[in-house]
Design an enzyme around this catalytic site. Sequence first.
Site, PDB file in Angstrom:
ATOM      1  N   GLY A 114       0.813  -1.216   0.000  1.00  0.00           N
ATOM      2  CA  GLY A 114       0.000   0.000   0.000  1.00  0.00           C
ATOM      3  C   GLY A 114       0.849   1.270   0.000  1.00  0.00           C
ATOM      4  O   GLY A 114       0.394   2.321  -0.452  1.00  0.00           O
ATOM      5  N   GLU A 117       1.593   1.844  -3.546  1.00  0.00           N
ATOM      6  CA  GLU A 117       0.346   2.274  -4.204  1.00  0.00           C
ATOM      7  C   GLU A 117       0.019   3.730  -3.869  1.00  0.00           C
ATOM      8  O   GLU A 117      -0.467   4.477  -4.719  1.00  0.00           O
ATOM      9  CB  GLU A 117      -0.805   1.354  -3.771  1.00  0.00           C
ATOM     10  CG  GLU A 117      -0.653  -0.045  -4.345  1.00  0.00           C
ATOM     11  CD  GLU A 117      -1.641  -1.035  -3.766  1.00  0.00           C
ATOM     12  OE1 GLU A 117      -1.660  -1.193  -2.534  1.00  0.00           O
ATOM     13  OE2 GLU A 117      -2.399  -1.650  -4.534  1.00  0.00           O
TER      14      GLU A 117
HETATM   15  N1  DAK Z   1       2.120  -3.877   8.884  1.00  0.00           N
HETATM   16  C1  DAK Z   1       2.293  -3.889  10.204  1.00  0.00           C
HETATM   17  N2  DAK Z   1       3.502  -3.778  10.804  1.00  0.00           N
HETATM   18  C2  DAK Z   1       4.582  -3.634  10.018  1.00  0.00           C
HETATM   19  C3  DAK Z   1       4.471  -3.596   8.615  1.00  0.00           C
HETATM   20  C4  DAK Z   1       3.167  -3.713   8.026  1.00  0.00           C
HETATM   21  N3  DAK Z   1       2.954  -3.643   6.702  1.00  0.00           N
HETATM   22  N4  DAK Z   1       5.718  -3.457   8.112  1.00  0.00           N
HETATM   23  C5  DAK Z   1       6.550  -3.380   9.152  1.00  0.00           C
HETATM   24  N5  DAK Z   1       5.880  -3.487  10.314  1.00  0.00           N
HETATM   25  C6  DAK Z   1       6.414  -3.464  11.672  1.00  0.00           C
HETATM   26  C7  DAK Z   1       7.077  -4.780  12.024  1.00  0.00           C
HETATM   27  O1  DAK Z   1       6.117  -5.718  12.448  1.00  0.00           O
HETATM   28  C8  DAK Z   1       8.010  -4.349  13.132  1.00  0.00           C
HETATM   29  O2  DAK Z   1       7.255  -4.182  14.306  1.00  0.00           O
HETATM   30  P1  DAK Z   1       7.828  -4.706  15.740  1.00  0.00           P
HETATM   31  O3  DAK Z   1       8.097  -6.143  15.540  1.00  0.00           O
HETATM   32  O4  DAK Z   1       9.090  -3.885  15.932  1.00  0.00           O
HETATM   33  O5  DAK Z   1       6.733  -4.379  16.692  1.00  0.00           O
HETATM   34  C9  DAK Z   1       8.460  -2.978  12.690  1.00  0.00           C
HETATM   35  O6  DAK Z   1       7.480  -2.522  11.750  1.00  0.00           O
HETATM   36  C10 DAK Z   1       9.796  -2.978  11.967  1.00  0.00           C
HETATM   37  O7  DAK Z   1       9.717  -3.949  10.924  1.00  0.00           O
HETATM   38  P2  DAK Z   1      10.802  -5.123  10.752  1.00  0.00           P
HETATM   39  O8  DAK Z   1      11.350  -5.545  12.071  1.00  0.00           O
HETATM   40  O9  DAK Z   1      10.169  -6.155   9.899  1.00  0.00           O
HETATM   41  O10 DAK Z   1      11.953  -4.337   9.963  1.00  0.00           O
HETATM   42  P3  DAK Z   1      12.979  -4.914   8.901  1.00  0.00           P
HETATM   43  O11 DAK Z   1      13.927  -3.808   8.640  1.00  0.00           O
HETATM   44  O12 DAK Z   1      13.528  -6.243   9.323  1.00  0.00           O
HETATM   45  O13 DAK Z   1      12.115  -5.184   7.572  1.00  0.00           O
HETATM   46  C11 DAK Z   1      10.468  -4.612   5.897  1.00  0.00           C
HETATM   47  C12 DAK Z   1      11.515  -4.102   6.904  1.00  0.00           C
HETATM   48  C13 DAK Z   1       9.734  -3.395   5.320  1.00  0.00           C
HETATM   49  C14 DAK Z   1      11.184  -5.351   4.749  1.00  0.00           C
HETATM   50  C15 DAK Z   1       9.488  -5.575   6.606  1.00  0.00           C
HETATM   51  O14 DAK Z   1       8.982  -4.911   7.763  1.00  0.00           O
HETATM   52  C16 DAK Z   1       8.334  -5.993   5.762  1.00  0.00           C
HETATM   53  O15 DAK Z   1       8.475  -6.874   4.917  1.00  0.00           O
HETATM   54  N6  DAK Z   1       7.163  -5.413   6.035  1.00  0.00           N
HETATM   55  C17 DAK Z   1       5.917  -5.829   5.375  1.00  0.00           C
HETATM   56  C18 DAK Z   1       5.873  -5.333   3.966  1.00  0.00           C
HETATM   57  C19 DAK Z   1       4.610  -5.799   3.277  1.00  0.00           C
HETATM   58  O16 DAK Z   1       4.385  -7.014   3.101  1.00  0.00           O
HETATM   59  N7  DAK Z   1       3.763  -4.861   2.877  1.00  0.00           N
HETATM   60  C20 DAK Z   1       2.519  -5.170   2.173  1.00  0.00           C
HETATM   61  C21 DAK Z   1       1.403  -5.227   3.176  1.00  0.00           C
HETATM   62  S1  DAK Z   1      -0.163  -5.611   2.401  1.00  0.00           S
HETATM   63  C22 DAK Z   1      -6.686  -2.115   0.458  1.00  0.00           C
HETATM   64  C23 DAK Z   1      -5.822  -1.100   0.805  1.00  0.00           C
HETATM   65  C24 DAK Z   1      -4.471  -1.383   0.912  1.00  0.00           C
HETATM   66  C25 DAK Z   1      -3.992  -2.649   0.726  1.00  0.00           C
HETATM   67  C26 DAK Z   1      -4.860  -3.639   0.353  1.00  0.00           C
HETATM   68  C27 DAK Z   1      -6.224  -3.382   0.229  1.00  0.00           C
HETATM   69  N8  DAK Z   1      -8.087  -1.866   0.347  1.00  0.00           N
HETATM   70  C28 DAK Z   1      -8.584  -0.724   1.029  1.00  0.00           C
HETATM   71  C29 DAK Z   1      -8.962  -2.779  -0.278  1.00  0.00           C
HETATM   72  C30 DAK Z   1      -2.583  -2.888   0.923  1.00  0.00           C
HETATM   73  C31 DAK Z   1      -2.109  -4.061   1.376  1.00  0.00           C
HETATM   74  C32 DAK Z   1      -0.712  -4.136   1.813  1.00  0.00           C
HETATM   75  O17 DAK Z   1       0.027  -3.168   1.789  1.00  0.00           O
END
Ligand code: DAK
Length: 263
Positions: A114, A117
């Site tokens: 997101g 996006e």
């Molecule tokens: N959500 C919640 N928490 C998150 C997060 C996320 N997307 N990304 C990071 N965090 C949190 C981690 O859980 C961690 O929290 P604590 O454990 O410290 O409490 C903290 O941020 C630091 O993250 P990391 O420890 O993981 O840090 P690293 O440097 O090791 O890694 C990273 C950074 C960005 C590579 C990793 O955090 C990561 O992969 N994050 C998730 C990325 C991801 O998968 N994003 C896509 C999410 S799905 C819609 C609207 C929008 C959407 C869909 C529908 N509608 C309204 C219909 C969008 C969907 C998405 O975006």
Amino acid sequence: MNAQPEPEVQVERDGAVAIVTLNRPRALNALSSTLMKALASALDELEASPDIRAIVLTGGPRAFAAGADISEMKDLASGKAARAALSEHLARWDRVGRLKKPVIAAVAGYALGGGCELALACDLVVAAEDAVFGQPEVQLGVIPGAGGTQRLTRAVGKALAMDMVLTGRRLAAREALERGLVSRVVAPEVLLDEAKRLARRLAELAPLALRAAKLSVAAACDRGLDSGLKAEREAFYGLFDTSDQAEGMRAFVEKRPPVFEGK
Ligand code: DAK
């Protein structure tokens, strides 16, 4: 007494430019429903504010935004539940794409899911050299849900969009520049200055022409070529009903800077 928590969306006004900062650094600016609600209401206020002519949307040094808040979505048990929970959320996402005023994303660090996006919904994207763009949703068992499959594909073409959306491949800032996802890359330490400079430049221009320009460019992406050309032409002729058009052209001929009033 407890100190007030810092707002998750901060707004600073600098003349005709507003700087909106996503501020949830501990979660890498994960776009929770609370944060998106605050963002939508900040944008509503700026859109309605006659003094503001351009908006910069930025995050922090580590992340523009790492996506929607996964912890909020993880327990949604069905498509119906997801639709019910997220449809209001989606309207807030759409808010950025529907802004009439020009909006510049200033992206440092992660712009994932997101977050990517959200950047793509802005009119211009300025990236810091350390910015990273990606749509990793497939790794969570979902797909981009806030326009990614459409806007990313239009920006970078089918081959790379497929690669990014199907494999979660990330793009570094330079590659994002080469492939047309962003239009400028700068050193991280000057990111905000550069975005503000651009915004100030936009703020000096004729607001109605800028609005017509962004709608017309968007029409090129959002519709077939014929209807896009038609929309562009209508917008072009329509601007001749404005006094800013007369002022702009007159000022050119008179060799002086124009004074635009948004009329
Ligand atoms: N959500 C919640 N928490 C998150 C997060 C996320 N997307 N990304 C990071 N965090 C949190 C981690 O859980 C961690 O929290 P604590 O454990 O410290 O409490 C903290 O941020 C630091 O993250 P990391 O420890 O993981 O840090 P690293 O440097 O090791 O890694 C990273 C950074 C960005 C590579 C990793 O955090 C990561 O992969 N994050 C998730 C990325 C991801 O998968 N994003 C896509 C999410 S799905 C819609 C609207 C929008 C959407 C869909 C529908 N509608 C309204 C219909 C969008 C969907 C998405 O975006």
